[in-house]
Scaffold this active site. Structure first.
Site, PDB file in Angstrom:
ATOM      1  N   ASP A   1      44.894  41.586  32.206  1.00  0.00           N
ATOM      2  CA  ASP A   1      45.729  40.531  32.785  1.00  0.00           C
ATOM      3  C   ASP A   1      46.975  40.422  31.918  1.00  0.00           C
ATOM      4  OD1 ASP A   1      46.477  38.331  34.441  1.00  0.00           O
ATOM      5  OD2 ASP A   1      45.726  36.945  32.927  1.00  0.00           O
TER       6      ASP A   1
ATOM      7  N   CYS B   1      44.305  39.907  37.497  1.00  0.00           N
ATOM      8  CA  CYS B   1      45.629  39.300  37.617  1.00  0.00           C
ATOM      9  C   CYS B   1      45.957  39.225  39.097  1.00  0.00           C
ATOM     10  CB  CYS B   1      46.668  40.156  36.884  1.00  0.00           C
ATOM     11  SG  CYS B   1      48.378  39.611  37.116  1.00  0.00           S
TER      12      CYS B   1
END
Length: 271
Positions: free
Chosen positions: A10, A73
């Protein structure tokens, strides 16, 4: 049985909500996490830059010979997942499909709210996925650009007047639309579940993308014979592209365990 680790990445801390759920439902799996803290946030980047960053993140995680990689993400999942899946010969999972499936399953009135980064909203990925599963669903989407910086700075606890003000400002039009389900379309947002839940009220179901993604990954690994079935707890490793101290302090709060001394800084631009 496959004892190779699962890679997770992420832009910063938000993906830890996915890692936390992966560790909870598959405690025997080894996990390698990369947070691109030196280049966050991803939510306001162009697609070309996002693809470049995601490719570097993937290249780094592939040095650990993972059996799968989770794009923890929302922004990358909505803009670059297809590119990553095409380029790699191992399973690459995003967060969109599993969240859309959960929302389609739990909504009672067909009115679904979505909060995410500006780039994710602009992509229309969540809307397309939900429409395919629930034709005719009324989706009210809201970009929330200031929430990721708030979470990254630890401003997500109930009673934080700045966080509460931002949540109420962003969610006001979503609540007014009469939704009964709210997709938290960024992996940072589950950390704000208490604030968002309190504002939306008990009749609105919150769909946690981290939780739904972890459940989906577990099913996919089981179907493909990639689970690690050895006894005992798996090992967790953490890497970042900026300060390890700042990440360790916040990560320990998110995960409920001390990770200080376990985080290593790397130069992501070398990959």
């Amino acid at each position: 049985m496959d004892t190779r680790p699962i890679g997770v990445f992420d832009s910063g801390l938000g993906g830890l909500t996915v890692l936390r759920e992966l560790a909870r439902i598959m405690p025997e799996e080894d996990l390698v996490y990369f947070g691109d803290t030196g280049r966050l946030p991803y939510g306001n980047r162009s697609k070309d830059i996002l693809v470049k960053y995601a490719q570097q993140d993937m290249t780094f995680l592939r040095t650990f010979d993972p059996k799968a990689i989770v794009v923890a993400c929302g922004t990358v999942s909505t803009t670059a997942l297809d590119v990553l899946q095409e380029e790699n010969d191992i399973p690459v999972f995003g967060v969109v499909e599993s969240a859309a499936q959960a929302a389609a399953h739990v909504t009672r009135n067909g009115r679904v709210g979505l909060v995410a980064t500006r780039t994710s909203i602009s992509s229309g990925a969540y809307e397309r996925a939900l429409e395919a599963l629930y034709p005719g669903a009324a989706i009210t989407a809201r970009a929330c650009p200031l929430l990721v910086p708030l979470v990254e700075n630890g401003r997500f606890q109930p009673g934080d007047i700045v966080a509460e003000t931002m949540v109420s400002e962003y969610l006001a039009p979503v609540k007014a639309a009469g939704v009964d389900t709210l997709i938290l379309g960024c992996t940072h947002y589950p950390l704000m579940k208490p604030l968002m839940g309190a504002y939306m009220g008990p009749d609105v179901t919150l769909v946690d993308v981290g939780e739904q993604c972890a459940r989906w990954v577990k099913k996919q690994l089981e179907w493909n014979g990639l689970r690690n079935e050895r006894p005992g707890a798996g090992k967790h490793r953490y890497y970042v592209s900026d300060s390890t101290e700042d990440f360790s302090a916040q990560a320990s709060i998110f995960l409920g365990e001390d990770v200080s001394g376990e985080v290593e800084q790397i130069d992501i631009t070398a990959y």
